[in-house]
Write a protein that holds these residues in place. Sequence first.
Motif, PDB file in Angstrom:
ATOM      1  N   CYS A 148      31.376  47.066  53.020  1.00 36.92           N
ATOM      2  CA  CYS A 148      29.747  46.879  52.340  1.00 36.92           C
ATOM      3  C   CYS A 148      29.468  47.591  51.331  1.00 36.92           C
ATOM      4  CB  CYS A 148      28.896  47.812  53.615  1.00 36.92           C
ATOM      5  SG  CYS A 148      27.273  47.217  53.408  1.00 36.92           S
ATOM      6  N   ASN A 149      29.090  46.572  50.268  1.00 40.87           N
ATOM      7  CA  ASN A 149      28.986  47.306  48.839  1.00 40.87           C
ATOM      8  C   ASN A 149      29.948  48.156  48.554  1.00 40.87           C
ATOM      9  OD1 ASN A 149      26.651  45.641  48.646  1.00 40.87           O
ATOM     10  ND2 ASN A 149      25.360  47.058  49.659  1.00 40.87           N
ATOM     11  N   ALA A 150      31.255  47.746  48.590  1.00 47.61           N
ATOM     12  CA  ALA A 150      32.475  48.677  48.352  1.00 47.61           C
ATOM     13  C   ALA A 150      32.469  49.005  46.931  1.00 47.61           C
ATOM     14  CB  ALA A 150      33.678  47.971  48.699  1.00 47.61           C
ATOM     15  N   PRO A 151      32.193  50.171  46.498  1.00 46.55           N
ATOM     16  CA  PRO A 151      32.330  50.801  45.080  1.00 46.55           C
ATOM     17  C   PRO A 151      33.384  50.421  44.288  1.00 46.55           C
ATOM     18  CG  PRO A 151      32.601  52.552  46.530  1.00 46.55           C
ATOM     19  CD  PRO A 151      32.447  51.271  47.335  1.00 46.55           C
ATOM     20  N   GLY A 152      33.151  50.327  42.999  1.00 47.90           N
ATOM     21  CA  GLY A 152      34.379  50.174  42.083  1.00 47.90           C
ATOM     22  C   GLY A 152      35.342  48.912  42.295  1.00 47.90           C
ATOM     23  N   ARG A 153      34.936  48.079  42.693  1.00 46.91           N
ATOM     24  CA  ARG A 153      35.782  46.622  43.072  1.00 46.91           C
ATOM     25  C   ARG A 153      35.505  45.684  41.883  1.00 46.91           C
ATOM     26  NH1 ARG A 153      38.955  48.654  45.362  1.00 46.91           N
ATOM     27  NH2 ARG A 153      38.154  50.428  44.389  1.00 46.91           N
ATOM     28  N   GLY A 154      36.633  44.972  41.860  1.00 50.75           N
ATOM     29  CA  GLY A 154      36.408  43.947  40.749  1.00 50.75           C
ATOM     30  C   GLY A 154      36.832  42.488  41.126  1.00 50.75           C
ATOM     31  N   LEU A 155      36.287  41.566  40.295  1.00 51.55           N
ATOM     32  CA  LEU A 155      36.361  40.122  40.585  1.00 51.55           C
ATOM     33  C   LEU A 155      37.863  39.742  40.759  1.00 51.55           C
ATOM     34  CD1 LEU A 155      33.966  38.675  37.822  1.00 51.55           C
ATOM     35  CD2 LEU A 155      33.459  38.619  40.504  1.00 51.55           C
ATOM     36  N   GLY A 156      38.318  38.931  41.575  1.00 58.17           N
ATOM     37  CA  GLY A 156      39.701  38.607  41.748  1.00 58.17           C
ATOM     38  C   GLY A 156      40.080  37.420  41.179  1.00 58.17           C
ATOM     39  N   PRO A 157      41.318  36.828  41.690  1.00 59.61           N
ATOM     40  CA  PRO A 157      41.588  35.521  41.243  1.00 59.61           C
ATOM     41  C   PRO A 157      40.417  34.195  40.931  1.00 59.61           C
ATOM     42  CG  PRO A 157      43.231  36.292  42.815  1.00 59.61           C
ATOM     43  CD  PRO A 157      41.706  37.127  43.050  1.00 59.61           C
ATOM     44  N   ARG A 158      40.447  33.841  39.776  1.00 59.36           N
ATOM     45  CA  ARG A 158      39.477  32.738  39.452  1.00 59.36           C
ATOM     46  C   ARG A 158      39.717  31.623  40.616  1.00 59.36           C
ATOM     47  NH1 ARG A 158      39.461  36.380  35.524  1.00 59.36           N
ATOM     48  NH2 ARG A 158      39.192  37.455  37.551  1.00 59.36           N
ATOM     49  N   PRO A 159      38.402  30.912  40.789  1.00 60.46           N
ATOM     50  CA  PRO A 159      38.221  29.883  41.813  1.00 60.46           C
ATOM     51  C   PRO A 159      39.167  28.698  41.147  1.00 60.46           C
ATOM     52  CG  PRO A 159      36.108  30.719  41.231  1.00 60.46           C
ATOM     53  CD  PRO A 159      37.107  31.519  40.322  1.00 60.46           C
ATOM     54  N   THR A 160      39.909  28.220  42.094  1.00 58.95           N
ATOM     55  CA  THR A 160      40.714  26.965  41.741  1.00 58.95           C
ATOM     56  C   THR A 160      41.371  26.429  42.857  1.00 58.95           C
ATOM     57  OG1 THR A 160      42.917  26.395  40.613  1.00 58.95           O
ATOM     58  CG2 THR A 160      42.781  28.659  41.468  1.00 58.95           C
ATOM     59  N   ALA A 161      41.550  25.121  42.760  1.00 63.92           N
ATOM     60  CA  ALA A 161      42.179  24.361  43.956  1.00 63.92           C
ATOM     61  C   ALA A 161      43.925  24.267  43.699  1.00 63.92           C
ATOM     62  CB  ALA A 161      41.724  22.866  44.003  1.00 63.92           C
ATOM     63  N   ASP A 162      44.290  24.775  42.565  1.00 65.17           N
ATOM     64  CA  ASP A 162      45.743  24.786  42.179  1.00 65.17           C
ATOM     65  C   ASP A 162      46.203  26.068  42.578  1.00 65.17           C
ATOM     66  OD1 ASP A 162      48.135  23.983  41.305  1.00 65.17           O
ATOM     67  OD2 ASP A 162      47.501  23.897  39.220  1.00 65.17           O
ATOM     68  N   THR A 163      46.396  26.464  43.782  1.00 62.91           N
ATOM     69  CA  THR A 163      46.862  27.744  44.207  1.00 62.91           C
ATOM     70  C   THR A 163      48.449  27.844  43.901  1.00 62.91           C
ATOM     71  OG1 THR A 163      47.087  27.067  46.493  1.00 62.91           O
ATOM     72  CG2 THR A 163      44.995  27.736  45.812  1.00 62.91           C
ATOM     73  N   GLY A 164      49.128  26.802  44.151  1.00 64.36           N
ATOM     74  CA  GLY A 164      50.723  26.882  44.389  1.00 64.36           C
ATOM     75  C   GLY A 164      51.011  27.575  45.772  1.00 64.36           C
ATOM     76  N   VAL A 165      50.222  27.606  46.607  1.00 68.42           N
ATOM     77  CA  VAL A 165      50.594  28.043  48.055  1.00 68.42           C
ATOM     78  C   VAL A 165      50.462  26.969  48.868  1.00 68.42           C
ATOM     79  CG1 VAL A 165      50.212  29.753  49.915  1.00 68.42           C
ATOM     80  CG2 VAL A 165      49.919  30.363  47.456  1.00 68.42           C
ATOM     81  N   PRO A 166      51.379  26.343  49.499  1.00 70.07           N
ATOM     82  CA  PRO A 166      51.117  25.026  50.323  1.00 70.07           C
ATOM     83  C   PRO A 166      49.773  24.993  51.289  1.00 70.07           C
ATOM     84  CG  PRO A 166      53.584  25.547  50.319  1.00 70.07           C
ATOM     85  CD  PRO A 166      52.717  26.702  49.469  1.00 70.07           C
ATOM     86  N   LEU A 167      49.556  26.145  52.052  1.00 72.72           N
ATOM     87  CA  LEU A 167      48.638  26.085  53.113  1.00 72.72           C
ATOM     88  C   LEU A 167      47.279  26.489  52.468  1.00 72.72           C
ATOM     89  CD1 LEU A 167      50.590  27.409  56.455  1.00 72.72           C
ATOM     90  CD2 LEU A 167      49.821  24.994  55.577  1.00 72.72           C
TER      91      LEU A 167
END
Length: 423
Positions: free
Chosen positions: A344-363
């Motif tokens: 819940c509103n975890a402090p000190g966090r950051g944005l993660g990997p950018r939105p993309t459909a090209d993940t390179g992970v098959p599933l």
Amino acid sequence: MNPRSLRRRAAVVVAALTAGAALTATQAQATPTQDVITPATKFYVDPHSKAAKQALADFGAGDTENAVNMAKLASWPQAEWFTEGTPEEVRGKVGKLVHRARTVGRTPVLVAYNVPGRDCTQYSSGGAASSAAYRQWIDAFAAGIGTSKAVVVVEPDGTALLPKDCGPTTDPTGELTAARLADLAYAVKTLKSKPRTAVYLDAGNVQWRPVGEMAQRLLDAGVSRSDGFALNVSNTHPTDHNTRYGTWIAKCMWFATAGPEEGHAERCADQYYSAAAPNDGTPGNAVSSTDPTTWRWTDAWYDQNVGTPPADGLRHFVIDTSRNGLGAWTPEPGKYTGDPEAWCNAPGRGLGPRPTADTGVPLVDAYLWIKIPGESDGSCTRNTGGTIDPEYGIVDPPAGTWWPDQAHSLARNAAPRLTFNRA
């Protein structure tokens, strides 16, 4: 800051906030495809997002550093949540969104969040008044999409937090839980009936339900009619951890429906236990949910009992990376005697990997920003008995409320570093 630098930063902010339409318009000439999500899919960016408005507010206040960060944040696609309204209202709002996305050749991400009894009367409580009302709302939601392209995440926490999980007196007969599963199955079937809609049923996150339990809940909620499931919505657990978890769920569902022991998802290894481990008390010889190095035992169980299912036999999934750039938050040992509400509103966090459909992970069909970065989870108190969130020293904004300080922090702490979306 010298005047030339100030003018340059101002130009960056203004240009970034007006470039969205120009960037997406170049996609409008692309040949339509029936595949909703492919590695080449580009998701819709709302030029009037809360981050875009915050960029202008920050610039107007002379805060050019945060203004630029907010302009960068606003350049990336985020989901649009639909949480209330009459059927007529939701049909109109959904229709307007998919129309805007269609005109610029982009695919919107929508969240349907209106199931009766959602969130166990906690911070995001609410939902439709009855199953009948919910189904009318879902019918209208689907009608709003029509034949346009869309990605829909169905009911965050809907399967992970069933009525039977809300407390011993909430659903003593199991009637409410059965109704919830039926409502989710109806939503999946109805939304998936639209020819260009990808549907992902929410499945919690890696530190919540055991694999077998979540796999069975998904099956009971109609995941077989969907494109797959969604993980880590509004949470901060690392992308690779959720990838492991999602892969296990996909394999467990195959094991329980087409594998050697149909109907026995509960036998699947998970993030808490694996029968393939020695489990002899020696460090590292048992699975620990907080120690990914021990998850090799879970992988070993799937290698032994599932092997390599047919490529089309496993459900795919998407992962919310909107706040997991620095991983999950862990409070100082001993700071809280009760539940610290790490989600819940975890402090000190950051944005993660950018939105993309090209993940390179098959599933993994896509990394998405499903939770809108900068929106509060609710008034978190860390079970201290008061109204103040001790991590921030204030009463947190209500769930879904825009919180500029949190948005600024997420952008500042982004990992990888936040840049403008040039796609």
